[in-house]
Write a protein that holds these residues in place. Structure first.
Motif, mmCIF file in Angstrom:
data_model
loop_
_atom_site.group_PDB
_atom_site.id
_atom_site.type_symbol
_atom_site.label_atom_id
_atom_site.label_comp_id
_atom_site.label_asym_id
_atom_site.label_seq_id
_atom_site.Cartn_x
_atom_site.Cartn_y
_atom_site.Cartn_z
ATOM 1 N N LEU A 74 0.640 -1.955 0.302
ATOM 2 C CA LEU A 74 0.359 0.383 0.037
ATOM 3 C C LEU A 74 0.679 1.222 -0.066
ATOM 4 C CD1 LEU A 74 -3.192 0.572 2.183
ATOM 5 C CD2 LEU A 74 -1.933 2.653 1.842
ATOM 6 N N LEU A 75 0.716 2.633 -0.678
ATOM 7 C CA LEU A 75 0.801 3.404 -0.649
ATOM 8 C C LEU A 75 -0.105 4.512 -1.094
ATOM 9 C CD1 LEU A 75 3.420 5.306 -2.031
ATOM 10 C CD2 LEU A 75 2.205 5.418 -3.478
ATOM 11 N N GLU A 76 0.579 5.694 0.893
ATOM 12 C CA GLU A 76 -0.735 6.451 0.881
ATOM 13 C C GLU A 76 0.169 7.762 0.231
ATOM 14 O OE1 GLU A 76 -3.411 8.379 3.654
ATOM 15 O OE2 GLU A 76 -2.706 6.105 5.107
ATOM 16 N N VAL A 77 -0.311 8.321 -0.432
ATOM 17 C CA VAL A 77 0.012 9.462 -1.123
ATOM 18 C C VAL A 77 -0.621 10.555 -0.377
ATOM 19 C CG1 VAL A 77 0.315 11.362 -3.118
ATOM 20 C CG2 VAL A 77 0.054 7.843 -3.579
ATOM 21 N N GLY A 78 0.634 11.632 0.069
ATOM 22 C CA GLY A 78 0.208 12.707 0.934
ATOM 23 C C GLY A 78 -0.458 12.620 2.451
ATOM 24 N N CYS A 79 0.679 11.192 2.877
ATOM 25 C CA CYS A 79 0.470 10.276 3.917
ATOM 26 C C CYS A 79 -0.377 11.453 5.448
ATOM 27 C CB CYS A 79 1.440 9.564 4.740
ATOM 28 S SG CYS A 79 3.390 10.577 4.271
ATOM 29 N N GLY A 80 0.506 12.619 5.555
ATOM 30 C CA GLY A 80 0.413 13.445 6.151
ATOM 31 C C GLY A 80 0.501 13.009 7.634
ATOM 32 N N THR A 81 0.459 13.042 8.588
ATOM 33 C CA THR A 81 0.469 12.222 9.810
ATOM 34 C C THR A 81 -0.272 10.881 10.342
ATOM 35 O OG1 THR A 81 -2.240 12.835 11.541
ATOM 36 C CG2 THR A 81 -0.374 14.820 10.996
ATOM 37 N N GLY A 82 -0.808 10.539 9.210
ATOM 38 C CA GLY A 82 -0.751 8.855 9.098
ATOM 39 C C GLY A 82 -1.902 9.217 10.186
ATOM 40 N N ALA A 83 -3.217 9.623 9.739
ATOM 41 C CA ALA A 83 -5.110 9.742 10.558
ATOM 42 C C ALA A 83 -5.114 8.213 9.606
ATOM 43 C CB ALA A 83 -5.311 10.838 9.902
ATOM 44 N N ASN A 84 -4.898 7.225 8.457
ATOM 45 C CA ASN A 84 -6.162 6.610 7.637
ATOM 46 C C ASN A 84 -4.482 4.958 8.323
ATOM 47 O OD1 ASN A 84 -7.306 8.158 6.243
ATOM 48 N ND2 ASN A 84 -5.862 8.848 5.025
ATOM 49 N N PHE A 85 -3.540 5.219 9.183
ATOM 50 C CA PHE A 85 -3.614 3.912 9.459
ATOM 51 C C PHE A 85 -4.442 3.225 10.289
ATOM 52 C CE2 PHE A 85 1.597 5.826 9.275
ATOM 53 C CZ PHE A 85 0.641 5.939 8.335
ATOM 54 N N LYS A 86 -4.665 3.700 10.852
ATOM 55 C CA LYS A 86 -6.210 2.251 11.684
ATOM 56 C C LYS A 86 -7.073 1.459 10.548
ATOM 57 C CE LYS A 86 -9.913 4.774 13.198
ATOM 58 N NZ LYS A 86 -10.228 5.112 14.465
ATOM 59 N N HIS A 87 -7.037 2.012 9.867
ATOM 60 C CA HIS A 87 -8.474 1.632 8.840
ATOM 61 C C HIS A 87 -7.356 0.612 8.148
ATOM 62 C CE1 HIS A 87 -11.561 3.904 10.051
ATOM 63 N NE2 HIS A 87 -10.798 5.219 9.925
ATOM 64 N N LEU A 107 4.265 11.267 11.489
ATOM 65 C CA LEU A 107 3.876 9.447 11.328
ATOM 66 C C LEU A 107 4.653 8.544 12.566
ATOM 67 C CD1 LEU A 107 4.891 10.381 7.324
ATOM 68 C CD2 LEU A 107 3.181 9.438 8.274
ATOM 69 N N ASN A 108 5.750 8.942 12.852
ATOM 70 C CA ASN A 108 6.798 8.068 14.075
ATOM 71 C C ASN A 108 4.931 7.862 14.807
ATOM 72 O OD1 ASN A 108 8.795 8.089 12.500
ATOM 73 N ND2 ASN A 108 9.651 9.845 13.259
ATOM 74 N N LYS A 109 4.798 8.818 15.200
ATOM 75 C CA LYS A 109 3.735 8.735 16.617
ATOM 76 C C LYS A 109 2.856 7.497 16.240
ATOM 77 C CE LYS A 109 0.620 11.194 19.566
ATOM 78 N NZ LYS A 109 0.063 10.455 19.440
ATOM 79 N N SER A 110 1.913 8.042 14.882
ATOM 80 C CA SER A 110 0.799 7.172 14.510
ATOM 81 C C SER A 110 1.713 5.107 13.977
ATOM 82 C CB SER A 110 0.515 7.908 12.947
ATOM 83 O OG SER A 110 -0.645 9.132 13.381
ATOM 84 N N GLN A 111 2.521 5.834 13.892
ATOM 85 C CA GLN A 111 3.084 3.827 13.226
ATOM 86 C C GLN A 111 3.409 2.944 14.475
ATOM 87 O OE1 GLN A 111 6.099 5.326 10.879
ATOM 88 N NE2 GLN A 111 5.677 5.232 9.322
ATOM 89 N N ALA A 112 3.810 4.399 15.708
ATOM 90 C CA ALA A 112 3.709 3.159 17.141
ATOM 91 C C ALA A 112 2.243 2.890 17.725
ATOM 92 C CB ALA A 112 4.792 4.772 18.319
ATOM 93 N N GLU A 113 1.369 3.797 17.536
ATOM 94 C CA GLU A 113 0.165 3.689 17.201
ATOM 95 C C GLU A 113 -1.003 1.983 16.785
ATOM 96 O OE1 GLU A 113 -1.537 7.196 17.520
ATOM 97 O OE2 GLU A 113 -0.560 7.960 19.411
ATOM 98 N N ASN A 114 -0.277 2.107 15.486
ATOM 99 C CA ASN A 114 -0.977 0.913 14.804
ATOM 100 C C ASN A 114 -0.159 0.023 14.120
ATOM 101 O OD1 ASN A 114 -3.479 2.189 13.628
ATOM 102 N ND2 ASN A 114 -1.991 4.054 13.804
ATOM 103 N N GLU A 115 0.313 -0.832 15.609
ATOM 104 C CA GLU A 115 1.543 -1.345 15.402
ATOM 105 C C GLU A 115 0.678 -3.559 14.819
ATOM 106 O OE1 GLU A 115 2.446 -2.866 19.543
ATOM 107 O OE2 GLU A 115 4.238 -1.470 19.506
ATOM 108 N N HIS A 116 0.069 -3.057 14.498
ATOM 109 C CA HIS A 116 -1.000 -3.923 12.661
ATOM 110 C C HIS A 116 -0.285 -3.906 11.364
ATOM 111 C CE1 HIS A 116 -3.657 -0.718 12.095
ATOM 112 N NE2 HIS A 116 -4.116 -1.300 11.104
#
Length: 245
Positions: A74-87, A107-116
């Motif tokens: 998956l490539l997220e273009v304009g990923c910003g803060t990673g607000a979509n990761f949980k989905h 992004l680092n914070k969002s990645q740490a919160e979405n370890e799946h």
């Protein structure tokens, strides 16, 4: 009516004259690029709560686009803060791309919160020139609230199709111009758009992105116009859906 709109646009420009001066001197954009990730993180927190149901329904079939190896790239273009990761589906390999490198800490914070998820890389590049992403290398591309701020949407869609494998999916959520040209929303979008672009990092509230998507020649297009359940009336008109290469 055109004269009234012009006069109101001029009034808005006068009110924001200091920002226009800073922009003309080349000082506003570098400053705003640094503070924009912080502002977006606050806006996304509220936006996500209101749009959670729409996002959940949109992304629920994403696993269907997994490749022959059953992994989902998956490539997220304009990923910003990673607000979509949980989905995103568990185990999918995510490459993040954004033109603004100042999003890295968010992004680092969002990645740490979405370890799946499995995170591949953070690419700093513009959406219309993703040369570091290989042809046909992605099963899915996601763009949310991106088209409003890019100058050339057809060029972005051309790049999206290039990096997608045949049969890959392109998911999108974008705020757009009101389709009712006689509405008060359209009137105020026209009045405020020039100043809106300055305040919100090039974002336009008058994009007809659905036309660009319809002209992009995807093999399949699933697109809906919705009124987003958000408080900002001028940004309520949205399109949402996915396309297949």
């Amino acid at each position: 009516m055109a004269v009234v709109i012009f006069l109101l646009q001029f009034l808005a420009a006068i009110i924001l004259l200091p920002l226009h001066i800073l922009n003309s001197l080349g000082l506003w954009d570098p400053f705003f690029k640094k503070v924009f990730p912080f502002l977006q993180s606050r806006v996304c927190e509220s936006y996500n709560k209101l749009m959670d149901d729409e996002k959940r329904k949109l992304f629920k079939n994403m696993s269907d686009f997994s490749g022959p190896s059953k992994e989902l790239r998956l490539l997220e273009v304009g990923c910003g803060t990673g607000a979509n990761f949980k989905h995103y589906p568990s185990g999918c390999k995510v490459t993040c791309l954004d033109i603004n490198p100042n999003f890295q800490s968010y992004l680092n914070k969002s990645q740490a919160e979405n370890e799946h998820l499995i995170y591949e890389s953070f690419v700093v590049a513009s959406a219309d020139n993703m040369t570091s992403v290989s042809d046909s290398s992605m099963d899915v591309v996601v763009c949310t609230l991106l088209a409003c701020s890019v100058p050339n949407i057809p060029a972005v869609l051309k790049e999206v199709k290039r990096v997608l494998r045949p049969g890959g999916g392109f998911y999108f959520i974008e705020h757009v111009a009101d389709i009712d040209e006689s509405s008060w929303t359209t009137f105020f979008q026209k009045v405020l758009n020039p100043s809106w672009k300055l305040i919100f990092d090039g974002c336009s509230i008058r994009k007809t992105t659905w036309k660009d998507l319809e002209n992009a020649e995807f093999s399949e297009m699933n697109l809906r116009h919705i009124t987003a359940p958000i408080s900002l009336k001028l940004a309520k008109p949205h399109i949402i859906g996915y396309a297949v290469k």
